[in-house]
Scaffold this motif. Sequence first.
Motif, PDB file in Angstrom:
ATOM      1  N   MET A   1       0.819  -1.218   0.000  1.00  0.00           N
ATOM      2  CA  MET A   1       0.000   0.000   0.000  1.00  0.00           C
ATOM      3  C   MET A   1       0.853   1.267   0.000  1.00  0.00           C
ATOM      4  O   MET A   1       0.338   2.368  -0.177  1.00  0.00           O
ATOM      5  N   ARG A   2       2.146   1.115   0.242  1.00  0.00           N
ATOM      6  CA  ARG A   2       3.015   2.296   0.324  1.00  0.00           C
ATOM      7  C   ARG A   2       3.454   2.697  -1.082  1.00  0.00           C
ATOM      8  O   ARG A   2       3.646   1.829  -1.950  1.00  0.00           O
ATOM      9  N   PRO A   3       3.642   3.981  -1.305  1.00  0.00           N
ATOM     10  CA  PRO A   3       3.986   4.429  -2.668  1.00  0.00           C
ATOM     11  C   PRO A   3       5.429   4.126  -3.049  1.00  0.00           C
ATOM     12  O   PRO A   3       5.733   3.944  -4.228  1.00  0.00           O
ATOM     13  N   LYS A   4       6.314   4.046  -2.021  1.00  0.00           N
ATOM     14  CA  LYS A   4       7.736   3.936  -2.341  1.00  0.00           C
ATOM     15  C   LYS A   4       8.134   2.472  -2.496  1.00  0.00           C
ATOM     16  O   LYS A   4       7.909   1.666  -1.595  1.00  0.00           O
ATOM     17  N   PRO A   5       8.700   2.118  -3.642  1.00  0.00           N
ATOM     18  CA  PRO A   5       9.046   0.705  -3.835  1.00  0.00           C
ATOM     19  C   PRO A   5      10.138   0.259  -2.862  1.00  0.00           C
ATOM     20  O   PRO A   5      11.077   1.002  -2.583  1.00  0.00           O
TER      21      PRO A   5
ATOM     22  N   VAL B   1      -7.607  -5.542  -6.825  1.00  0.00           N
ATOM     23  CA  VAL B   1      -6.454  -4.751  -6.437  1.00  0.00           C
ATOM     24  C   VAL B   1      -6.455  -3.449  -7.235  1.00  0.00           C
ATOM     25  O   VAL B   1      -6.631  -3.481  -8.453  1.00  0.00           O
ATOM     26  N   CYS B   2      -6.304  -2.334  -6.530  1.00  0.00           N
ATOM     27  CA  CYS B   2      -6.377  -1.030  -7.194  1.00  0.00           C
ATOM     28  C   CYS B   2      -5.228  -0.137  -6.752  1.00  0.00           C
ATOM     29  O   CYS B   2      -4.739  -0.274  -5.631  1.00  0.00           O
ATOM     30  N   PRO B   3      -4.852   0.818  -7.583  1.00  0.00           N
ATOM     31  CA  PRO B   3      -3.893   1.826  -7.119  1.00  0.00           C
ATOM     32  C   PRO B   3      -4.479   2.554  -5.907  1.00  0.00           C
ATOM     33  O   PRO B   3      -5.699   2.762  -5.843  1.00  0.00           O
ATOM     34  N   TYR B   4      -3.626   2.938  -4.969  1.00  0.00           N
ATOM     35  CA  TYR B   4      -4.084   3.438  -3.674  1.00  0.00           C
ATOM     36  C   TYR B   4      -3.519   4.819  -3.429  1.00  0.00           C
ATOM     37  O   TYR B   4      -2.321   5.053  -3.616  1.00  0.00           O
ATOM     38  N   ASP B   5      -4.396   5.736  -3.044  1.00  0.00           N
ATOM     39  CA  ASP B   5      -3.945   7.079  -2.702  1.00  0.00           C
ATOM     40  C   ASP B   5      -3.840   7.181  -1.181  1.00  0.00           C
ATOM     41  O   ASP B   5      -4.855   7.189  -0.473  1.00  0.00           O
ATOM     42  N   GLU B   6      -2.613   7.194  -0.670  1.00  0.00           N
ATOM     43  CA  GLU B   6      -2.394   7.209   0.788  1.00  0.00           C
ATOM     44  C   GLU B   6      -3.021   8.442   1.438  1.00  0.00           C
ATOM     45  O   GLU B   6      -3.495   8.372   2.564  1.00  0.00           O
TER      46      GLU B   6
ATOM     47  N   TYR C   1      -2.215   4.831   8.477  1.00  0.00           N
ATOM     48  CA  TYR C   1      -3.654   4.838   8.164  1.00  0.00           C
ATOM     49  C   TYR C   1      -3.977   3.814   7.083  1.00  0.00           C
ATOM     50  O   TYR C   1      -4.265   4.161   5.934  1.00  0.00           O
ATOM     51  N   PRO C   2      -3.950   2.523   7.405  1.00  0.00           N
ATOM     52  CA  PRO C   2      -4.101   1.465   6.393  1.00  0.00           C
ATOM     53  C   PRO C   2      -5.569   1.149   6.095  1.00  0.00           C
ATOM     54  O   PRO C   2      -6.030   0.030   6.309  1.00  0.00           O
ATOM     55  N   PHE C   3      -6.282   2.151   5.643  1.00  0.00           N
ATOM     56  CA  PHE C   3      -7.719   1.974   5.429  1.00  0.00           C
ATOM     57  C   PHE C   3      -8.062   2.225   3.978  1.00  0.00           C
ATOM     58  O   PHE C   3      -7.445   3.048   3.310  1.00  0.00           O
ATOM     59  N   VAL C   4      -9.067   1.493   3.491  1.00  0.00           N
ATOM     60  CA  VAL C   4      -9.556   1.692   2.129  1.00  0.00           C
ATOM     61  C   VAL C   4     -11.059   1.894   2.233  1.00  0.00           C
ATOM     62  O   VAL C   4     -11.802   0.983   2.618  1.00  0.00           O
ATOM     63  N   HIS C   5     -11.504   3.116   1.927  1.00  0.00           N
ATOM     64  CA  HIS C   5     -12.933   3.389   2.021  1.00  0.00           C
ATOM     65  C   HIS C   5     -13.671   2.691   0.888  1.00  0.00           C
ATOM     66  O   HIS C   5     -13.130   2.484  -0.186  1.00  0.00           O
ATOM     67  N   HIS C   6     -14.896   2.307   1.178  1.00  0.00           N
ATOM     68  CA  HIS C   6     -15.673   1.545   0.205  1.00  0.00           C
ATOM     69  C   HIS C   6     -17.135   1.917   0.407  1.00  0.00           C
ATOM     70  O   HIS C   6     -17.617   1.943   1.538  1.00  0.00           O
TER      71      HIS C   6
END
Lengths: 221, 963, 93
Positions: B335-339, B378-383, B490-495
């Motif tokens: 979920m983090r942007p940095k590889p 699985v989707c791209p995630y905006d932190e 904040y490891p949450f994904v709103h739905h």
Amino acid sequence: MTIFIKTTPVAYTHYAVQPRIGMHHGMEIALSFEGDSTEKAHKQVLAVTDVSCFARFGIKGPKAADWLNQQGIKTPEVMNAWVEGAPNTLVLRLGGSEFLVEDQAQGKACEALTSFDQASTTGAYQVARSDAAFILGGREVLNLLSELCMLDLRDSAWPSHGVVMTQVAGISATLIRESLAGEQVYRIWCDGTYGSYLWEVLTEIAQELGGGAVGLICRFQ
Amino acid sequence: MMGMRLPAKIGEWIKRDKKIHFTFEGQEYFGYEGDTITSALLAAGVKVLGRSFKYHRPRGVLSLANHDINALVTDGVDTNIRADVVKLVNGMQLQAVNTDGGVIKDKRKYIDSISPLLPVGFYYKAFHKPASLFPFWEKLIRKAAGLGIVNFNFPRINKRKLNDFCDVLVIGAGPSGLSAALSAASNGLEVILVDENQYIGGTLTYDHAGQDTSQQILKDLVASVLDHSSIKIYSGAYAAGYYQDHMVPVVTDQGITKVRAKAVIVATGAFEQPPVFHNNDLPGVMLGSAAQRMIHRYAVKPFNIGVVVTANDHGYRVALDLVNAGVEVSALVDMRPKPKQDAQVDALVGKGVQVYTGYCIYEALPVKGKLGVSGALVCPYDEETATADIKNAVRIECDGVAMSAGWAPAGALLYQSGMGVAYRNDIQQFVPNRLPKGVFAAGRVNGVFSLDGRMNDGLRAAAEASNFLGKQVNVVSVAEHQGVSPSHPYPFVHHPKGKNFVDFDEDIQIKDFINAAKEGFDNIELMKRFTTVGMGPSQGKHSNMNAIRILAKIRNLPVEKIGSTTARPFFHPTPMGHLGGRSFHSHRLTSLHAWHQAAGACFVDVGAWSRPAYYQKAGLSRLENIQQESLAVRQSVGIIDSSTLGKVEVCGPDAAEFLERFYTGVYADQKIGRSRYVLLLDELGVMVDDGIATRLADEQFFVTMSTANAPAVYREMQRWLQIWKLNVTLVNVTGAYGVINVAGPKAAKVLSKLVSLDLSEAALPMGRSAKTEMNGVSLRIVRAAFVAKQAYEIYMPSPYALSIWKALLEAGKEEGICPFGTDTQRLLRLELGHPLPGIDTDGLTNPFEMRADHALNMDKPFFIGKRSLEIIAKKPLTKVLVPFVLAENYKGEIPQDCNLIIENGAIKGRVTSISYSPSAKRIIGLAYVAPHQSQLGSVFDIRTDNGSLAKATVVTAPFFNAD
Amino acid sequence: MKLLNCPMNGVRPLSEFLFGGEFREMPNPDASTDLEWASYVHYRDNAPGIKKEWWYHSPSGTWFIAERNTLTDEVLATYLHGNSPVSKVKEPS
């Protein structure tokens, strides 16, 4: 007239188990509860013996130690300690100025002490005693005590001649440990009126742990 | 169903040569010794272990860390068996709890589909009006939601509560706890090491990242610990709470051991926290550490094709373990942007794992009936916004998901000990910043995450504990945390459809928190109570931290401003039987107890004592028994065991002075052999107790006190003696002396058969005492008049009481001597008009109100309560105790104790004692009345229980002709 | 469970003790006014802080004084009445 006999404070509990009864120091006391071999086995594991029949003398007051010393009874030098004050006689110092003298099976010191005359003695006062007194022995004793007492009663935490006034099964009791015929045993005294209760608790746990009540004969043979 | 058991592996906790058979939901399965119920079911391929508390959603394993509340089962006897903890036993027949028709077909599963109608707090609002219908709704809701059904026939199995002691108690046997224990022990300290798992080792037993280095460390550490004679290990045992002065109850199957330590090192680790996304509760979706525990402890493959979703570096370790166990890991979603770029990533890529950086799982896709996982979206995630870009969704087929997002410190015991915390941003975790004396934290609970660091932190804590206990050892320092945070902020994904669960015990979703905040419950403590987050059986172990993060986001505050709730003892759900332990009901018995019982006594508790209330005779009611016993005393002779009386010898040159200060009367001039009434007040001038003081010698008094008050009165004697510093010795002889009271007109006749003492009125009038002997046994006889005009209290050493009692019964045979109990005694003393402190007084009664002025000597310089009485005496009396009778032929409702005295509708007093007296042949009693109602012959009204008024007339006591 | 140090018997668990209330010096009954006496018997100072308290060790029958910080529940000293070391309690001025 018949002679008045004394009853042990735990006499109430005898009605349920019907031990073999004998007399010691004028008191009816349990000689045996089960067969000799069973009691011997219990003695190894965990045995509770009623020795309320032992002769006892209590004295209290600022001059109590002096008076006992004058009668030739040694007294502990520090508070909450015990000594063998005369051959086969324990002397417990309960706090600072109170003493409990108890003849063991062969002890004979108490009889002479009953000559105590209050009127001619100041600063020392006889303490009438009718304790329930038990011997606890066997390899599971500390297991049992760890359920009944919140204190650390292992040898390392307790001087060998220390007297501990604490609570056992929720009631006030006095504890020492001593060597009896080469075995380390624990002595418990409590107010006689709590004796039946404490006896029932001790024997219930002893039975759970593979031991039980053991009479005078097996304990002292 | 496909078996999921892996080939035998080093370090597994099962014994494959010992097969165990059991059933679950009627199906037969087997596992091995060492399996828990959960692990055996997982090995058999069972994924659905239970239904959720509220919505009845199918659930499987979440943490496998001993707090999987969705896997509670019952065997028909035990209500809620924790399947992830309880070991498999041959022949177990198990069912999931909280289902209607089985865990697969549960008829209540429809509740999940109507869940939008049931937001948090709905039933407070929906059903509180009309109030009359609430019980109906409550019953319905309680049936639908909940856990197991209580078995009211549960057998009583004694669970012992023991005490144990040590210098240092180490809680948690992971790398930090093990090294702390070893180090403390080698500093010469006695150590107890507690771990809730059946084997020690903590993360070393499962977190391997595909390698075997930690297994080697574990082997060495465990060998050294087992080898050390000063380390005692309690495994399969949880430290249930922290109590003052380092007392920690440790719970095992067998019972509770209360460990008293001199110092405590808490190395309890951390709970893995789930990332929150739609359907994150499906069976097959589990925490990364749960998958690792399955693999390494129980040799169970968590799933066949899996997706790992991670918001920290731990997910990579999980993926490596999965791959190593033969799981096809089709994707690692970070979920983090940095590889992340290191050897672990390379190894995974080399095994064909596709790594999605900056992606989240938007939702887990269910199979039919939500009984498992069919894939992950699985989707791209905006932190920043915690949202998924669903336009670019990728569907990945899988039958399981492992989740890693971060950790919450297992700090319950530290909080209970009074820890202060700070939130550290570099690790996104609360850590202790202030610990009470003698309490130390080590390892992940202390914010240290690297393996080296944790072991080092254990050494540091052990060194600090050793120095605290007076050893002198070198201080150990621990390096600062390096690298990325082990927890995501904040490891949450709103739905839009919700069902993204935060609390799996109580079925609480993200929107429930938002609603709670909208309703105004935006403080963590209020939010907890409104949403019930953390109030389920696992007490928020996987949910409190996420709840705090959500609230921080809602309120736009840093996490440390939100604070944390404190988990209370016990740490895990603990059976009632454990808490109860053995029943101890201490009680005092007189020497005559067995005799009383054989004679049919009905016993009553008086203080700590058990006393006969009366003796049951065939065919008689309680009242008839009491009346017959009382008549025997009045007409001939009765005998009562009064051994329970408090008895204290007051000795020494200042004995009389002591009594003069302690009690209200005069004792300095009391003659030897005489008895006097004693009345004890407290400093307020309130009546406390009374009794008799007999002077045995110039410097010796024998004082009695009432049975129930005796312990407190003796304590007060001891306290005042310490304050006054008089030359007095107090000897409590309550238990040492038995007391038998022989009462009635024939008492002297009976007694004279046994003692040579002159019992005539002239020789032994009221208030006299004498020494004598019976059959060689010394006795003291006190002429008392408490229950009858002719009554003798006989004091003897307790062991002789039974012999003497029997002798008296024998001697009184001709006179029909009748044993009587305390209920009868109460009637007898009432007939004589004697008030009883505690019965006829209350916590405010002063002696003027009881007309006990005669017992007060106000001319003495001091007695307890005197100064207060001087003030009270200046004020008008408001009530007075009077003896009264009802009309001889009274036929109305019989007044009871505590019925009120009414005049013109106003309360003027109350009845304190009332009874029918067969000697007075009418109802007699004592009552407080207004002073103007207290004149002889005054008539007042008693309001009876049915509201009618009974007319009572003031008389003088005794109530009957006592001569 | 809390531990308390009985001056005669050493450190024991709290279950062996009974609380005997706050220790207060009795004013001279002959010299005090009614108001002073009433204050003594009726008023208690509940503000948290270091207090002198009576405690009783039941198994041995020992009364003693404990100086306890009622805010932190820390016991600073225990001693038999009259054997006070330097008291930590600030007397009201």
